[in-house]
Design a protein around this motif. Structure first.
Motif, PDB file in Angstrom:
ATOM      1  N   VAL A  88       0.755  -1.169  -0.022  1.00  0.00           N
ATOM      2  CA  VAL A  88       0.168  -0.044  -0.191  1.00  0.00           C
ATOM      3  C   VAL A  88       0.602   1.064   0.101  1.00  0.00           C
ATOM      4  CG1 VAL A  88      -1.938   1.037   1.127  1.00  0.00           C
ATOM      5  CG2 VAL A  88      -1.713  -1.036   1.405  1.00  0.00           C
ATOM      6  N   PRO A  89       0.948   1.984  -1.094  1.00  0.00           N
ATOM      7  CA  PRO A  89       1.709   3.271  -1.213  1.00  0.00           C
ATOM      8  C   PRO A  89       1.002   4.295  -0.301  1.00  0.00           C
ATOM      9  CG  PRO A  89       1.354   2.372  -3.281  1.00  0.00           C
ATOM     10  CD  PRO A  89       0.422   1.852  -2.475  1.00  0.00           C
ATOM     11  N   THR A  90       1.836   4.783   0.406  1.00  0.00           N
ATOM     12  CA  THR A  90       0.798   5.933   1.389  1.00  0.00           C
ATOM     13  C   THR A  90       2.232   6.879   1.894  1.00  0.00           C
ATOM     14  OG1 THR A  90      -0.057   6.513   3.355  1.00  0.00           O
ATOM     15  CG2 THR A  90       1.068   4.373   3.187  1.00  0.00           C
ATOM     16  N   PRO A  91       1.984   8.196   2.121  1.00  0.00           N
ATOM     17  CA  PRO A  91       3.280   8.876   2.585  1.00  0.00           C
ATOM     18  C   PRO A  91       3.052   8.480   4.050  1.00  0.00           C
ATOM     19  CG  PRO A  91       1.244  10.207   2.133  1.00  0.00           C
ATOM     20  CD  PRO A  91       0.900   9.047   1.388  1.00  0.00           C
ATOM     21  N   ALA A  92       2.236   7.851   4.650  1.00  0.00           N
ATOM     22  CA  ALA A  92       2.234   7.593   6.058  1.00  0.00           C
ATOM     23  C   ALA A  92       2.883   6.306   6.292  1.00  0.00           C
ATOM     24  CB  ALA A  92       0.866   7.435   6.803  1.00  0.00           C
ATOM     25  N   GLY A  93       3.564   5.574   5.308  1.00  0.00           N
ATOM     26  CA  GLY A  93       3.880   4.288   5.209  1.00  0.00           C
ATOM     27  C   GLY A  93       5.637   4.190   5.729  1.00  0.00           C
ATOM     28  N   ARG A  94       6.131   3.014   5.496  1.00  0.00           N
ATOM     29  CA  ARG A  94       7.441   2.812   5.976  1.00  0.00           C
ATOM     30  C   ARG A  94       8.475   3.081   4.919  1.00  0.00           C
ATOM     31  NH1 ARG A  94       9.880  -3.530   6.207  1.00  0.00           N
ATOM     32  NH2 ARG A  94      12.025  -3.035   5.612  1.00  0.00           N
ATOM     33  N   PRO A  95       9.477   3.959   5.098  1.00  0.00           N
ATOM     34  CA  PRO A  95      10.153   4.431   3.984  1.00  0.00           C
ATOM     35  C   PRO A  95      10.827   3.484   3.206  1.00  0.00           C
ATOM     36  CG  PRO A  95      11.008   5.489   5.917  1.00  0.00           C
ATOM     37  CD  PRO A  95       9.940   4.368   6.433  1.00  0.00           C
ATOM     38  N   PHE A  96      10.639   3.399   1.908  1.00  0.00           N
ATOM     39  CA  PHE A  96      11.279   2.599   0.804  1.00  0.00           C
ATOM     40  C   PHE A  96      12.501   2.545   0.759  1.00  0.00           C
ATOM     41  CE2 PHE A  96      11.623   0.964  -3.314  1.00  0.00           C
ATOM     42  CZ  PHE A  96      11.318  -0.382  -3.257  1.00  0.00           C
ATOM     43  N   ASP A  97      13.063   1.430   0.843  1.00  0.00           N
ATOM     44  CA  ASP A  97      14.476   1.589   0.597  1.00  0.00           C
ATOM     45  C   ASP A  97      15.177   0.432  -0.041  1.00  0.00           C
ATOM     46  OD1 ASP A  97      14.562  -0.279   2.464  1.00  0.00           O
ATOM     47  OD2 ASP A  97      15.604   0.751   4.243  1.00  0.00           O
ATOM     48  N   GLN A  98      16.244   0.259  -0.463  1.00  0.00           N
ATOM     49  CA  GLN A  98      16.800  -0.821  -1.277  1.00  0.00           C
ATOM     50  C   GLN A  98      16.586  -2.218  -0.367  1.00  0.00           C
ATOM     51  OE1 GLN A  98      17.613  -0.447  -4.276  1.00  0.00           O
ATOM     52  NE2 GLN A  98      18.076  -2.596  -4.783  1.00  0.00           N
TER      53      GLN A  98
ATOM     54  N   ILE B 103      -7.311  -2.144   5.270  1.00  0.00           N
ATOM     55  CA  ILE B 103      -5.954  -2.418   5.680  1.00  0.00           C
ATOM     56  C   ILE B 103      -6.009  -3.369   6.646  1.00  0.00           C
ATOM     57  CG2 ILE B 103      -3.563  -1.543   6.175  1.00  0.00           C
ATOM     58  CD1 ILE B 103      -4.996  -0.147   3.698  1.00  0.00           C
ATOM     59  N   ASP B 104      -6.861  -3.133   7.917  1.00  0.00           N
ATOM     60  CA  ASP B 104      -7.066  -4.065   9.093  1.00  0.00           C
ATOM     61  C   ASP B 104      -7.618  -5.405   8.549  1.00  0.00           C
ATOM     62  OD1 ASP B 104      -6.149  -1.721  10.591  1.00  0.00           O
ATOM     63  OD2 ASP B 104      -8.300  -1.394  11.148  1.00  0.00           O
ATOM     64  N   HIS B 105      -8.418  -5.471   7.610  1.00  0.00           N
ATOM     65  CA  HIS B 105      -9.034  -6.730   7.030  1.00  0.00           C
ATOM     66  C   HIS B 105      -7.764  -7.388   6.323  1.00  0.00           C
ATOM     67  CE1 HIS B 105     -11.857  -9.261   5.057  1.00  0.00           C
ATOM     68  NE2 HIS B 105     -11.087  -9.033   4.062  1.00  0.00           N
ATOM     69  N   CYS B 106      -6.852  -6.847   5.432  1.00  0.00           N
ATOM     70  CA  CYS B 106      -6.031  -7.472   4.995  1.00  0.00           C
ATOM     71  C   CYS B 106      -5.036  -7.795   5.728  1.00  0.00           C
ATOM     72  CB  CYS B 106      -5.299  -6.322   3.805  1.00  0.00           C
ATOM     73  SG  CYS B 106      -6.310  -5.869   2.397  1.00  0.00           S
ATOM     74  N   ARG B 107      -4.747  -7.066   6.921  1.00  0.00           N
ATOM     75  CA  ARG B 107      -3.599  -7.751   7.801  1.00  0.00           C
ATOM     76  C   ARG B 107      -4.061  -9.187   8.523  1.00  0.00           C
ATOM     77  NH1 ARG B 107       0.644  -4.352   8.277  1.00  0.00           N
ATOM     78  NH2 ARG B 107       0.112  -2.015   8.105  1.00  0.00           N
ATOM     79  N   ASP B 108      -5.248  -9.446   8.571  1.00  0.00           N
ATOM     80  CA  ASP B 108      -5.822 -10.457   9.109  1.00  0.00           C
ATOM     81  C   ASP B 108      -5.605 -11.704   8.127  1.00  0.00           C
ATOM     82  OD1 ASP B 108      -6.476  -9.368  11.421  1.00  0.00           O
ATOM     83  OD2 ASP B 108      -8.682  -9.264  10.929  1.00  0.00           O
ATOM     84  N   ARG B 109      -5.624 -11.333   6.758  1.00  0.00           N
ATOM     85  CA  ARG B 109      -5.477 -12.537   5.788  1.00  0.00           C
ATOM     86  C   ARG B 109      -4.218 -12.569   5.137  1.00  0.00           C
ATOM     87  NH1 ARG B 109     -11.374 -12.263   3.687  1.00  0.00           N
ATOM     88  NH2 ARG B 109     -10.360 -13.575   1.749  1.00  0.00           N
ATOM     89  N   TYR B 110      -3.441 -11.552   4.942  1.00  0.00           N
ATOM     90  CA  TYR B 110      -2.364 -11.366   4.229  1.00  0.00           C
ATOM     91  C   TYR B 110      -1.174 -10.774   4.783  1.00  0.00           C
ATOM     92  CZ  TYR B 110      -6.449 -11.459   0.725  1.00  0.00           C
ATOM     93  OH  TYR B 110      -7.489 -11.740   0.167  1.00  0.00           O
ATOM     94  N   GLU B 111       0.027 -10.797   4.253  1.00  0.00           N
ATOM     95  CA  GLU B 111       0.974  -9.757   4.678  1.00  0.00           C
ATOM     96  C   GLU B 111       0.638  -8.503   4.174  1.00  0.00           C
ATOM     97  OE1 GLU B 111       5.715  -9.877   5.883  1.00  0.00           O
ATOM     98  OE2 GLU B 111       4.638 -11.495   5.124  1.00  0.00           O
ATOM     99  N   VAL B 112       0.819  -7.182   4.816  1.00  0.00           N
ATOM    100  CA  VAL B 112       0.716  -5.823   4.235  1.00  0.00           C
ATOM    101  C   VAL B 112       1.851  -5.005   4.677  1.00  0.00           C
ATOM    102  CG1 VAL B 112      -0.747  -4.002   4.397  1.00  0.00           C
ATOM    103  CG2 VAL B 112      -1.809  -6.042   4.906  1.00  0.00           C
ATOM    104  N   VAL B 113       2.368  -4.383   3.538  1.00  0.00           N
ATOM    105  CA  VAL B 113       3.282  -3.540   3.818  1.00  0.00           C
ATOM    106  C   VAL B 113       3.131  -2.181   3.167  1.00  0.00           C
ATOM    107  CG1 VAL B 113       5.642  -3.105   3.435  1.00  0.00           C
ATOM    108  CG2 VAL B 113       5.109  -5.511   2.974  1.00  0.00           C
ATOM    109  N   GLU B 114       2.844  -1.053   4.243  1.00  0.00           N
ATOM    110  CA  GLU B 114       2.676   0.373   3.754  1.00  0.00           C
ATOM    111  C   GLU B 114       3.951   1.071   3.600  1.00  0.00           C
ATOM    112  OE1 GLU B 114      -1.203   2.297   5.738  1.00  0.00           O
ATOM    113  OE2 GLU B 114      -0.311   0.537   7.318  1.00  0.00           O
ATOM    114  N   VAL B 115       4.157   1.234   2.366  1.00  0.00           N
ATOM    115  CA  VAL B 115       5.406   2.223   1.871  1.00  0.00           C
ATOM    116  C   VAL B 115       5.392   3.461   1.543  1.00  0.00           C
ATOM    117  CG1 VAL B 115       6.511  -0.157   1.115  1.00  0.00           C
ATOM    118  CG2 VAL B 115       5.477   1.354  -0.181  1.00  0.00           C
TER     119      VAL B 115
END
Ligand code: 6GU
Length: 235
Positions: free
Chosen positions: A85-95, A122-134
């Protein structure tokens, strides 16, 4: 690797057919599906957003189309999905995160507008899949599409067989963690251009001297532009 993208702007992803990513698709290293979120709306205006509960500016993406879209995508492949999930509130994307994502068999990019998608998706997805907010960095884009393109390019070029000369990847992987420096300046022919000369050491054929010169230039640049990369590094 299979990649799926869900967006209200599928046209943003036309460039995936070009260049290195396009070749990776053509050669079957990566399989890509781009999906219009509006395909999972049921009203005549294909509504995908609404005003935020609690008030405030902007719009929030409605949960129902997202729920249906992700349910539908789940059926397209047996591989476990990682939702990006691309979002400015996500974890900084790096190499390091690019290498992590490149190791997964299936990525699903959920491109929302910058005010975001209803948090319950997002919460629903976290229950079913791995979610990475970047997040790409500390600035605001209108939506996740351009960020998803950047992440896809960074990830696909790491897949085996995508880059012609894997030595270029090796150099990068050596430059992880505290060893990370900005790249030294590069030069090619002609040796003189508009009265500007290529640094003499690069014409010397002395590989040890060239390596030393490049490391010094890289260090200089890094100190000047990205001192944060040198923190805790005593070299
Ligand atoms: Cl990932 N999304 C949006 N909307 N804005 C951003 C971003 C992502 N990264 C930096 N700005």
């Amino acid at each position: 690797m299979r990649l799926d993208v869900v967006t209200i702007f599928p046209d943003y992803f036309a460039p995936l057919g070009l260049s290195l990513v396009g070749k990776a698709i053509a050669s079957g290293i990566v399989e890509v599906g781009v999906h219009d979120l509006r395909d999972w709306t049921h009203d005549r205006h294909h509504t995908t957003d609404d005003t935020p509960y609690g008030g405030g500016a902007g719009m929030v993406m409605k949960p129902e189309p997202w729920g249906e879209a992700l349910d539908a995508l789940e059926g397209l492949s047996d591989a476990p999905m990682t939702i990006v999930v691309p979002t400015p509130a996500g974890r900084p994307f790096d190499q390091a995160l690019a290498y992590d994502l490149a190791g997964r068999s299936r990525l699903v990019f959920a491109c929302g507008r910058y005010e975001g998608i209803d948090q319950r998706v997002i919460d629903h997805c976290r229950d079913r899949y791995e979610v990475v907010e970047v997040s790409l960095g500390d600035y605001v884009l209108n939506g996740g599409e351009v960020a998803a393109l950047a992440v896809i390019e960074a990830v696909v070029r790491l897949l085996p067989g995508v880059i012609g000369n894997p030595d270029s990847l090796l150099e990068e992987s050596h430059s992880e963690g505290n060893e990370q420096l900005l790249e030294y300046p590069n030069y090619t022919k002609p040796a003189v251009w508009r009265e500007r000369e290529v640094p003499e050491v690069l014409l010397s054929g002395n590989h040890a001297l060239i390596a030393k010169w490049r490391r010094e230039r890289a260090m200089e640049r890094t100190r000047e532009r990205r001192p944060d990369l040198l923190e805790g590094d005593i070299s």
